[in-house]
Scaffold this motif. Structure first.
Motif, PDB file in Angstrom:
ATOM      1  N   HIS A 233     -15.246 -48.945  28.796  1.00  0.00           N
ATOM      2  CA  HIS A 233     -14.013 -49.525  28.264  1.00  0.00           C
ATOM      3  C   HIS A 233     -13.181 -48.465  27.522  1.00  0.00           C
ATOM      4  N   LYS A 234     -13.893 -47.636  26.772  1.00  0.00           N
ATOM      5  CA  LYS A 234     -13.205 -46.545  26.072  1.00  0.00           C
ATOM      6  C   LYS A 234     -12.527 -45.621  27.101  1.00  0.00           C
ATOM      7  N   ALA A 235     -13.259 -45.323  28.173  1.00  0.00           N
ATOM      8  CA  ALA A 235     -12.706 -44.453  29.216  1.00  0.00           C
ATOM      9  C   ALA A 235     -11.480 -45.101  29.858  1.00  0.00           C
ATOM     10  N   TYR A 236     -11.540 -46.416  30.065  1.00  0.00           N
ATOM     11  CA  TYR A 236     -10.402 -47.138  30.643  1.00  0.00           C
ATOM     12  C   TYR A 236      -9.158 -46.980  29.755  1.00  0.00           C
ATOM     13  N   LEU A 237      -9.355 -47.161  28.442  1.00  0.00           N
ATOM     14  CA  LEU A 237      -8.217 -47.047  27.510  1.00  0.00           C
ATOM     15  C   LEU A 237      -7.624 -45.639  27.541  1.00  0.00           C
ATOM     16  N   ILE A 238      -8.498 -44.640  27.596  1.00  0.00           N
ATOM     17  CA  ILE A 238      -8.012 -43.251  27.642  1.00  0.00           C
ATOM     18  C   ILE A 238      -7.147 -43.054  28.891  1.00  0.00           C
TER      19      ILE A 238
ATOM     20  N   CYS B 183     -11.321 -43.496  35.576  1.00  0.00           N
ATOM     21  CA  CYS B 183     -12.024 -43.123  34.336  1.00  0.00           C
ATOM     22  C   CYS B 183     -13.191 -44.089  34.100  1.00  0.00           C
ATOM     23  N   GLU B 184     -12.911 -45.351  34.322  1.00  0.00           N
ATOM     24  CA  GLU B 184     -13.928 -46.378  34.123  1.00  0.00           C
ATOM     25  C   GLU B 184     -15.124 -46.123  35.060  1.00  0.00           C
ATOM     26  N   GLU B 185     -14.828 -45.856  36.326  1.00  0.00           N
ATOM     27  CA  GLU B 185     -15.897 -45.600  37.303  1.00  0.00           C
ATOM     28  C   GLU B 185     -16.719 -44.370  36.924  1.00  0.00           C
ATOM     29  N   LEU B 186     -16.013 -43.315  36.527  1.00  0.00           N
ATOM     30  CA  LEU B 186     -16.724 -42.079  36.159  1.00  0.00           C
ATOM     31  C   LEU B 186     -17.604 -42.305  34.932  1.00  0.00           C
ATOM     32  N   ALA B 187     -17.080 -43.078  33.967  1.00  0.00           N
ATOM     33  CA  ALA B 187     -17.863 -43.348  32.754  1.00  0.00           C
ATOM     34  C   ALA B 187     -19.132 -44.138  33.098  1.00  0.00           C
ATOM     35  N   ILE B 188     -18.995 -45.098  34.003  1.00  0.00           N
ATOM     36  CA  ILE B 188     -20.177 -45.885  34.401  1.00  0.00           C
ATOM     37  C   ILE B 188     -21.220 -44.961  35.031  1.00  0.00           C
ATOM     38  N   SER B 189     -20.775 -44.055  35.904  1.00  0.00           N
ATOM     39  CA  SER B 189     -21.717 -43.128  36.553  1.00  0.00           C
ATOM     40  C   SER B 189     -22.467 -42.281  35.537  1.00  0.00           C
ATOM     41  N   HIS B 190     -21.806 -41.983  34.411  1.00  0.00           N
ATOM     42  CA  HIS B 190     -22.451 -41.105  33.427  1.00  0.00           C
ATOM     43  C   HIS B 190     -22.940 -41.860  32.190  1.00  0.00           C
ATOM     44  N   HIS B 191     -23.103 -43.175  32.332  1.00  0.00           N
ATOM     45  CA  HIS B 191     -23.651 -44.033  31.261  1.00  0.00           C
ATOM     46  C   HIS B 191     -22.890 -43.879  29.945  1.00  0.00           C
TER      47      HIS B 191
END
Ligand SMILES: [Fe+2]
Ligand SMILES: [Fe+2]
Length: 339
Positions: free
Chosen positions: A216-221, A204-212
């Motif tokens: 951290h929020k994605a990691y928690l999810i 989730c963290e990696e995908l969130a970084i790719s899409h700006h």
């Protein structure tokens, strides 16, 4: 000045500590309470959170109490900190002060094992707050006072229990700095599910970084998405009745998304609508919010599932909508096959 001293690892500081400091002000009439975070407690072996994190959490928790201060005397020495050394330094530095050393019943029981107890009780008035209502009779001149019981310990908090005994700013700090939070999940799911949760969190963290997006929020999810997965139907039912009885028409394995979204709020204090909604929708992929799409994809494309997924992960990193519809399509086929 009359000063009460409260030593501890404060990993993390919680309402029980604050309560003890308040009682010292009320019952001993001290002007200030100094919190003394330990570098390392000689009688405990567990590795502590970093000095910086523990002190920062103390600062947040004490911010609204002008009489409560942090004293870093134990940190300065960076060695194994014995109370006798700490007290000697404080008495030298502040000869005009009268010190009270606060402790709980558990410490009173171990007092014989402290270094140089006879000398200790000459340097300060030792005060034991009775929390359990069954005080051991001290063999040293220790003042015993009663304090209403605050049923919480830092070790429970480190496992994700009783988080309501934390200052909200401290809880926020814990999430922001990812202290203990993997343990919150480990405590509630089996080892296989825990490994999956960690793996989904990092994807989730990696995908969130790719899409700006907020990684951290994605990691928690990702970390919390399956928090309700190990719950039985009986345990989930009252939650379903309270939050979405209309969704009980879905098969039971789908429920953990709905229940988990409420648990992250009420049990873990993560009152963030994006996080809750993403968890709510993660099983069926019924939301097109970017975080919801990310966790849906990461959950199905978790490399630990053992399928060749790298190409699809790369695709999802380039185009989230496209990745999402492909994963959803495949998931639909998979479920139909299963039926
Ligand atoms: Fe799930
Ligand atoms: Fe999952």
């Amino acid at each position: 000045m009359k000063i009460a001293l409260l030593g501890g690892s404060f990993d993390p500081v919680h309402e029980g500590h604050i309560q003890m400091a308040k009682e010292a002000v009320a019952q001993l009439d001290v002007e200030e309470v100094w919190f003394l975070p330990t570098w390392k407690t000689p009688l405990k072996e567990r590795n502590l959170s970093s000095t910086n994190d523990r002190v920062q959490m103390l600062e947040l928790a004490l911010a609204s109490y002008p009489k409560f201060k942090i004293n870093l005397v134990e940190m300065e020495r960076m060695g194994s900190s014995y109370t006798i050394d700490t007290l000697s330094i404080l008495c030298q530095r502040y000869p005009e002060n009268q010190f009270y050393w606060l402790m709980g019943n558990d410490q009173l029981e171990q007092f014989d094992r402290w270094k140089e107890p006879e000398k200790l009780v000459k340097l300060a008035q030792f005060v034991c707050f009775d929390r359990l209502g069954k005080l051991a009779k001290p063999s040293y001149p220790i003042l015993c006072l009663h304090m209403p019981m605050m049923p919480v310990s830092s070790s429970e908090i480190r496992k994700g229990y009783k988080l309501n005994y934390l200052d909200p700013n401290v809880l926020n700090y814990i999430y922001q700095h990812r202290l203990y939070i993997e343990n919150f999940v480990r405590e509630r799911v089996n080892p296989h599910r825990f490994a999956h949760s960690l793996s989904v969190a990092s994807l989730c963290e990696e995908l969130a970084i790719s899409h700006h997006l907020d990684s951290h929020k994605a990691y928690l999810i990702g970390l919390f998405h399956d928090i309700a997965k190990s719950m039985s139907k009986e345990k989930m039912e009252p939650w379903m009745d309270a939050i979405c009885p209309e969704n009980k028409i879905y098969p039971v394995p789908v429920w953990h998304g709905f229940v988990g979204s409420e648990i992250v709020k009420r049990v873990f204090g993560l009152w963030d609508e994006t996080i809750c909604a993403a968890i709510y929708h993660h099983v069926l992929g019924t939301s097109t919010d970017p975080y919801a799409m990310i966790v849906f994809c990461a959950d199905k494309l978790d490399p630990l599932r053992g399928y060749p997924v790298q190409e699809q992960i790369e695709q999802t990193k380039k185009d989230l909508e496209k990745g999402f519809s492909l994963v959803k399509e495949e998931n639909k086929k998979y479920l139909e096959g299963k039926e």
